[in-house]
Enzyme design. Structure first.
Site, short mmCIF file in Angstrom:
data_model
loop_
_atom_site.label_atom_id
_atom_site.label_comp_id
_atom_site.label_asym_id
_atom_site.label_seq_id
_atom_site.Cartn_x
_atom_site.Cartn_y
_atom_site.Cartn_z
N ASP A 44 6.06 13.93 27.77
CA ASP A 44 6.89 15.00 28.27
C ASP A 44 6.38 15.39 29.65
O ASP A 44 5.27 15.00 30.05
CB ASP A 44 6.82 16.19 27.30
CG ASP A 44 7.70 17.34 27.72
OD1 ASP A 44 8.85 17.10 28.12
OD2 ASP A 44 7.22 18.50 27.68
N ASP A 46 7.26 18.89 31.85
CA ASP A 46 6.91 20.29 32.06
C ASP A 46 6.04 20.80 30.92
O ASP A 46 6.41 20.70 29.75
CB ASP A 46 8.18 21.14 32.20
CG ASP A 46 7.92 22.42 32.96
OD1 ASP A 46 7.24 22.36 33.99
OD2 ASP A 46 8.38 23.49 32.52
#
Length: 317
Positions: A44, A46
């Site tokens: 991922d 953020d």
């Protein structure tokens, strides 16, 4: 010898399965063996490698080391507001050595989904230019992007709405202009037989220190309620991503690591797809969220391993 090593690594990959093991509790030798048990790294963005436009400590070094060491690496993001080239531009600016083939975004996934089924009609988009530009890239027409405000009364809006007969799908992603008019139009198209309903993801919200930003899931759920239909969701934690990775990039799920900060999207994706999983505590969830929770959903999202930050891996790479 090679087959023996691969068997050892397979055993290692199952040793920590859903155990919630603290990386700090492992020896340096154990960590290095664990790192050798996967060939592909999905991460991922953020909350894992950056927050907004600031990289997290040593995250750039870790990602670039993975690439230098021969790992296949993909940024897997539920953010539908950017195209893959736009994600590359941001990543390179922040020091990551990636290109477009390292990016898996929900805007890209939605466009690929329609392309792969031979879709030839028009799409009504509740979302941003990240989605429409990915649709443009595969030659699919679209309408609906941008503000669509309520001028006058609701009766006027209903009277002035003439559905486009060419619309054969509705895509719902993050849309800062989402409102009553857009929900009405999306649900009206979805009321027609055969119109496809695609959601980019179901992330509930983005909490900030003094504010909560509604996530895409809030918008998808609003349209779902109004349309009385459930969407095909292409983003995390749904297995659609795994299908794309296996088909397009020949990824072996058993030798793949999913890194994330959110249990019910990133870690659950790994569980759903048979990936190994690593939770980093620099974003939404912490170890206490799976070890001490009363939430039934989060109890099912225990990672294999967790650590305070991605940079903790750097000394072992």
């Amino acid at each position: 010898m090679q087959n023996c090593a691969r068997t050892t690594y397979r055993l290692l990959s199952t040793m920590y399965k859903n155990s919630g093991t603290n990386l700090a509790s492992l020896s340096a030798a154990d960590i290095k063996e664990w790192l050798n048990s996967f060939d592909t790294v999905l991460t991922d963005c953020d909350g894992v490698i950056w927050v907004d436009n600031e990289t997290l400590p040593h995250a750039t070094d870790v990602i670039n080391k993975f690439i230098d060491n021969g790992k296949k690496l993909f940024f897997v993001t539920n953010n539908s507001t950017k195209t893959r080239p736009e994600f590359v531009a941001k990543s390179v600016k922040l020091g990551f050595n990636v290109d477009v083939d390292n990016i898996i975004s929900t805007a890209y996934l939605a466009a690929q989904y329609l392309k792969n089924i031979g879709f030839s009609k028009k799409v009504y988009v509740v979302g941003s230019t990240g989605i429409t530009r990915e649709l443009d890239a595969v030659g699919i027409q679209h309408i609906g992007i941008g503000p669509d405000v309520l001028n006058g009364s609701l009766a006027d809006a209903v009277h002035n709405f003439t559905p486009d007969p060419e619309v054969g799908a509705v895509i719902v992603g993050f849309d800062e202009h989402f409102n009553f008019v857009k929900m009405m139009k999306a649900a009206s198209y979805l009321d027609k037989p055969g119109v496809l309903f695609i959601g980019t993801n179901t992330d509930e919200r983005f909490p900030l220190p003094d504010c909560v930003i509604p996530g895409t899931g809030s918008i998808v759920n609003a349209v779902t309620t109004c349309a009385e239909r459930k969407p095909t969701v292409v983003g995390k934690p749904n297995k659609h991503i795994c299908d794309i990775l296996e088909k397009e990039y020949k990824v072996d799920p058993s030798r793949t690591l999913m890194i994330g900060d959110r249990l019910n999207t990133d870690i659950l994706l790994g569980i759903n797809c048979g990936f190994q999983t690593l939770l980093v505590e620099t974003g939404i969830h912490k170890a206490a969220d799976f070890s001490q929770t009363e939430d039934a959903e989060l109890k099912q999202c225990v990672p294999d391993v967790y650590t305070s930050k991605l940079g903790d891996l750097l000394p072992y790479l």
